[in-house]
Motif scaffolding. Sequence first.
Motif, PDB file in Angstrom:
ATOM      1  N   THR A 175     -42.910 -11.078 -94.344  1.00  5.99           N
ATOM      2  CA  THR A 175     -42.178 -11.302 -93.094  1.00  5.99           C
ATOM      3  C   THR A 175     -40.742 -11.756 -93.355  1.00  5.99           C
ATOM      4  OG1 THR A 175     -43.076 -13.544 -92.988  1.00  5.99           O
ATOM      5  CG2 THR A 175     -44.238 -11.859 -91.742  1.00  5.99           C
ATOM      6  N   ARG A 182     -38.767 -10.117 -95.071  1.00  4.80           N
ATOM      7  CA  ARG A 182     -37.976  -8.886 -95.088  1.00  4.80           C
ATOM      8  C   ARG A 182     -38.141  -8.084 -93.795  1.00  4.80           C
ATOM      9  NH1 ARG A 182     -39.448  -5.783-100.335  1.00  4.80           N
ATOM     10  NH2 ARG A 182     -37.681  -4.518 -99.690  1.00  4.80           N
ATOM     11  N   ARG A 205     -37.492  -6.380 -90.283  1.00  3.36           N
ATOM     12  CA  ARG A 205     -36.329  -5.849 -89.567  1.00  3.36           C
ATOM     13  C   ARG A 205     -36.302  -6.549 -88.213  1.00  3.36           C
ATOM     14  NH1 ARG A 205     -38.456  -2.077 -92.572  1.00  3.36           N
ATOM     15  NH2 ARG A 205     -37.078  -0.942 -93.972  1.00  3.36           N
ATOM     16  N   ILE A 206     -35.395  -7.516 -88.115  1.00  3.30           N
ATOM     17  CA  ILE A 206     -35.444  -8.477 -87.020  1.00  3.30           C
ATOM     18  C   ILE A 206     -35.068  -7.850 -85.671  1.00  3.30           C
ATOM     19  CG2 ILE A 206     -34.430 -10.623 -86.137  1.00  3.30           C
ATOM     20  CD1 ILE A 206     -36.060 -11.218 -88.563  1.00  3.30           C
ATOM     21  N   GLU A 207     -35.914  -8.077 -84.657  1.00  3.96           N
ATOM     22  CA  GLU A 207     -35.603  -7.680 -83.280  1.00  3.96           C
ATOM     23  C   GLU A 207     -35.361  -8.905 -82.390  1.00  3.96           C
ATOM     24  OE1 GLU A 207     -38.174  -3.526 -83.303  1.00  3.96           O
ATOM     25  OE2 GLU A 207     -39.047  -5.309 -82.414  1.00  3.96           O
ATOM     26  N   ARG A 208     -35.837 -10.020 -82.848  1.00  5.57           N
ATOM     27  CA  ARG A 208     -35.624 -11.302 -82.172  1.00  5.57           C
ATOM     28  C   ARG A 208     -35.886 -12.389 -83.193  1.00  5.57           C
ATOM     29  NH1 ARG A 208     -35.623 -14.713 -77.831  1.00  5.57           N
ATOM     30  NH2 ARG A 208     -37.326 -16.187 -77.549  1.00  5.57           N
ATOM     31  N   GLY A 230     -28.493 -16.463 -90.728  1.00  2.00           N
ATOM     32  CA  GLY A 230     -29.065 -15.340 -89.988  1.00  2.00           C
ATOM     33  C   GLY A 230     -28.884 -15.516 -88.492  1.00  2.00           C
ATOM     34  N   GLN A 271     -29.136 -17.077 -84.413  1.00  2.00           N
ATOM     35  CA  GLN A 271     -30.086 -16.996 -83.302  1.00  2.00           C
ATOM     36  C   GLN A 271     -29.885 -15.634 -82.623  1.00  2.00           C
ATOM     37  OE1 GLN A 271     -31.947 -19.855 -82.366  1.00  2.00           O
ATOM     38  NE2 GLN A 271     -30.861 -21.484 -83.456  1.00  2.00           N
ATOM     39  N   LEU A 272     -30.909 -14.815 -82.669  1.00  2.00           N
ATOM     40  CA  LEU A 272     -30.832 -13.468 -82.092  1.00  2.00           C
ATOM     41  C   LEU A 272     -31.860 -13.393 -80.968  1.00  2.00           C
ATOM     42  CD1 LEU A 272     -30.766 -11.768 -85.591  1.00  2.00           C
ATOM     43  CD2 LEU A 272     -28.869 -11.729 -83.963  1.00  2.00           C
ATOM     44  N   LEU A 273     -31.380 -13.306 -79.739  1.00  2.00           N
ATOM     45  CA  LEU A 273     -32.303 -13.424 -78.607  1.00  2.00           C
ATOM     46  C   LEU A 273     -33.211 -12.209 -78.445  1.00  2.00           C
ATOM     47  CD1 LEU A 273     -30.045 -15.142 -75.922  1.00  2.00           C
ATOM     48  CD2 LEU A 273     -31.583 -16.191 -77.592  1.00  2.00           C
ATOM     49  N   GLY A 274     -32.669 -11.012 -78.708  1.00  2.00           N
ATOM     50  CA  GLY A 274     -33.502  -9.816 -78.567  1.00  2.00           C
ATOM     51  C   GLY A 274     -33.940  -9.607 -77.129  1.00  2.00           C
ATOM     52  N   ARG A 304     -23.282  -5.008 -87.342  1.00  2.00           N
ATOM     53  CA  ARG A 304     -24.196  -5.931 -88.004  1.00  2.00           C
ATOM     54  C   ARG A 304     -23.470  -6.678 -89.122  1.00  2.00           C
ATOM     55  NH1 ARG A 304     -29.495  -7.696 -87.197  1.00  2.00           N
ATOM     56  NH2 ARG A 304     -30.351  -8.342 -89.187  1.00  2.00           N
ATOM     57  N   ARG A 360     -36.581 -16.975 -93.822  1.00  3.97           N
ATOM     58  CA  ARG A 360     -37.461 -17.760 -92.940  1.00  3.97           C
ATOM     59  C   ARG A 360     -36.983 -19.193 -92.933  1.00  3.97           C
ATOM     60  NH1 ARG A 360     -42.163 -14.571 -95.350  1.00  3.97           N
ATOM     61  NH2 ARG A 360     -41.801 -15.938 -97.117  1.00  3.97           N
ATOM     62  N   LEU A 363     -44.593  -7.133 -85.718  1.00  2.00           N
ATOM     63  CA  LEU A 363     -45.329  -8.400 -85.753  1.00  2.00           C
ATOM     64  C   LEU A 363     -44.483  -9.498 -85.131  1.00  2.00           C
ATOM     65  CD1 LEU A 363     -46.681  -8.470 -89.436  1.00  2.00           C
ATOM     66  CD2 LEU A 363     -47.876  -7.650 -87.409  1.00  2.00           C
ATOM     67  N   GLU A 375     -44.051 -13.660 -85.629  1.00  2.00           N
ATOM     68  CA  GLU A 375     -44.402 -14.780 -86.498  1.00  2.00           C
ATOM     69  C   GLU A 375     -43.842 -16.063 -85.901  1.00  2.00           C
ATOM     70  OE1 GLU A 375     -42.165 -15.373 -90.232  1.00  2.00           O
ATOM     71  OE2 GLU A 375     -44.105 -15.356 -91.240  1.00  2.00           O
ATOM     72  N   SER A 409     -30.988  -0.116 -83.896  1.00  2.00           N
ATOM     73  CA  SER A 409     -31.788  -1.248 -83.431  1.00  2.00           C
ATOM     74  C   SER A 409     -31.156  -2.572 -83.872  1.00  2.00           C
ATOM     75  CB  SER A 409     -33.204  -1.111 -83.988  1.00  2.00           C
ATOM     76  OG  SER A 409     -33.919  -2.291 -83.800  1.00  2.00           O
ATOM     77  N   ALA A 410     -30.658  -2.614 -85.118  1.00  2.00           N
ATOM     78  CA  ALA A 410     -30.044  -3.839 -85.631  1.00  2.00           C
ATOM     79  C   ALA A 410     -28.782  -4.178 -84.849  1.00  2.00           C
ATOM     80  CB  ALA A 410     -29.734  -3.685 -87.120  1.00  2.00           C
ATOM     81  N   GLU A 411     -28.037  -3.157 -84.470  1.00  2.00           N
ATOM     82  CA  GLU A 411     -26.794  -3.400 -83.726  1.00  2.00           C
ATOM     83  C   GLU A 411     -27.089  -3.859 -82.296  1.00  2.00           C
ATOM     84  OE1 GLU A 411     -23.817  -0.406 -86.175  1.00  2.00           O
ATOM     85  OE2 GLU A 411     -24.251   0.024 -84.060  1.00  2.00           O
ATOM     86  N   THR A 427     -29.722  -5.582 -81.482  1.00  2.00           N
ATOM     87  CA  THR A 427     -30.158  -6.970 -81.655  1.00  2.00           C
ATOM     88  C   THR A 427     -28.952  -7.870 -81.890  1.00  2.00           C
ATOM     89  OG1 THR A 427     -32.216  -6.174 -82.622  1.00  2.00           O
ATOM     90  CG2 THR A 427     -31.675  -8.484 -82.994  1.00  2.00           C
ATOM     91  N   GLU A 428     -28.025  -7.378 -82.711  1.00  2.00           N
ATOM     92  CA  GLU A 428     -26.836  -8.159 -83.064  1.00  2.00           C
ATOM     93  C   GLU A 428     -26.039  -8.547 -81.818  1.00  2.00           C
ATOM     94  OE1 GLU A 428     -26.238  -9.209 -86.101  1.00  2.00           O
ATOM     95  OE2 GLU A 428     -24.366 -10.192 -85.559  1.00  2.00           O
ATOM     96  N   THR A 460     -27.131  -9.513 -79.174  1.00  2.00           N
ATOM     97  CA  THR A 460     -27.785 -10.646 -78.493  1.00  2.00           C
ATOM     98  C   THR A 460     -27.676 -11.919 -79.321  1.00  2.00           C
ATOM     99  OG1 THR A 460     -30.006 -10.305 -79.427  1.00  2.00           O
ATOM    100  CG2 THR A 460     -29.455  -9.026 -77.481  1.00  2.00           C
ATOM    101  N   ARG A 461     -26.829 -11.899 -80.348  1.00  2.00           N
ATOM    102  CA  ARG A 461     -26.618 -13.103 -81.168  1.00  2.00           C
ATOM    103  C   ARG A 461     -25.928 -14.175 -80.325  1.00  2.00           C
ATOM    104  NH1 ARG A 461     -26.361 -14.357 -86.398  1.00  2.00           N
ATOM    105  NH2 ARG A 461     -26.582 -12.191 -87.041  1.00  2.00           N
ATOM    106  N   VAL A 462     -26.385 -15.403 -80.470  1.00  2.00           N
ATOM    107  CA  VAL A 462     -25.768 -16.530 -79.762  1.00  2.00           C
ATOM    108  C   VAL A 462     -24.577 -17.013 -80.581  1.00  2.00           C
ATOM    109  CG1 VAL A 462     -26.114 -18.834 -78.832  1.00  2.00           C
ATOM    110  CG2 VAL A 462     -28.015 -17.200 -78.856  1.00  2.00           C
TER     111      VAL A 462
END
Lengths: 371, 155
Positions: free
Chosen positions: A96, A98, A100-103, A114, A116-119, A147, A154, A250, A252, B135-137, B139-140, B142-144
């Motif tokens: 986890t 690694r 691919r972060i969506e939130r 890294g 705070q990414l609200l997603g 990006r 983590r 997933l 976490e 997708s990463a962009e 998400t990006e 929505t960065r605070v």
Amino acid sequence: MYVAVKGGEAAIANAHRLLADRRRGDASVPALTLEQIAGQLALAVDRAMAEGSLYDPELAAMAVRQARGDLIEAIFLIRAYRTTLPRFGNAVPVDTGRMRIERRVSATYKDLPGGQLLGPTFDYTHRLIDPSMTGDVPVEPPLRRARTDAGCPRVTDILGQDGLIEPDQPDDREPGDLTREPLEFPAGRDLRLQALARGDEGFLLALGYSTQRGFARTHPFVGEIRIGLVDVEVEMPEVGFPVTIGRVRLTECQMVAQFKGSAKEPPQFTRGYGLVFGQSERKAMAMSLVDRALRADEFGEERNAPAQDEEFVLAHSDNVQATGFVEHLKLPHYVDFQAELDLVRRMRRAQATQAAASDESASGDDREAAE
Amino acid sequence: MSSSTETAPNAARRRAMEAFAAADTQALLAAWQRIAGRLEASALRGPEAGLIMLRGRIGGGGAPFNLGEASVARASVRLASGEVGHAMVLGRDAEHARLAALFDAGWQRADWRGRIETEVIAPTLVALAEADRLSAEETEATRVDFFTMLRGEDD
């Protein structure tokens, strides 16, 4: 004597035919497609996958459709399906770190590496029903931003570096599997997490809530929640190396809770862990609260609350087992009930006889007193 | 994905197999017909549907635990030219597994490897990377970005 009774075949067949009609609904309205269910009711599909304990969005969408949106019924269908298939093996444990972060949010560190990414979150919405939901108003495309290619460690790995949080215990022993061996108590943390990962969200939510209200002493913080895609790697003996066969989404949750320390351990933060199929933040949080509560013995904590009672939690967290036992009560129990009815009648007769006897002796006493 | 301890041929085959597993079934079918033509192939196993137990680690980095299963399809094939290919893909698409196994076998032929790279592997990996970037962009965005409010107490 036991008399078997048969009957109801026609009623059952007709009921199923009626169910098929009601499931379909008004035939003049187009049927739901699996793409619509998986795409627009994605979180219902995620819940069916998580508690069905089978990652397969299309199959879960079929189950949700067949179950008319009754998610426990859908979960039951998924569980039944999985019993028909052979298991080819085990995947390499997911990494986890690694993802691919969506939130990704932390309630403990504002400026963690890294960020705070609200997603796509419901947080900070007003929870007002949107009148545009009556139609199909075009939706604005998401904004994009270049990006910054910093990693997203983590949060527990960051805190851990100062020794202020209990570290992970790397270990590669073979985990227990409650789908192969009946659960016995006390259960290891591996089995507890397996049970919680497939446990009922509502049940775990209520237990987690109970720990916050004082039924188990913890004062937890969300160290981190992350949602995203991880690679599924499988060791393929035919070729002799592991291969990524696809990706799964997933959620976490790392819950951290203060621990005042013991003779052996300094004061530090201890952890509860949640890992769930799909985007299932509430479930992952509840799971991590319950995981932490179930570790009471490890930290010498008094066990006096339901959420700390391993057998109570694990024996009742599975909603397919629970619904099976609760719902079986509606099936014919004619013979059982006749037997009990007979028993109650006999008890009443016995009570009446006894009452009459004592009345008689009481009135005898009265007479004596009057004479 | 690939670790540096692997030998180079394994790393290359692994990369190829991962691309076949990520590729679209229809695209694989069209490419196979273009590249392999009428070459015969026999099934050694499957294609067949089954399950894989997914695992997590306690706390993220500790001992493994069983998280729940996932649907997979797998296949093994032998080309008439002798190469044996294997595949396992997430999901229940048996045809995807069969085609991925065919490509794993075909990739082992030196005369096809170049075409498979340019027509299947590279485009699949490019499309995957592009989807990841999008997708990463999103998400990006929505960065605070925290900022500090200055208070007037010093005046």
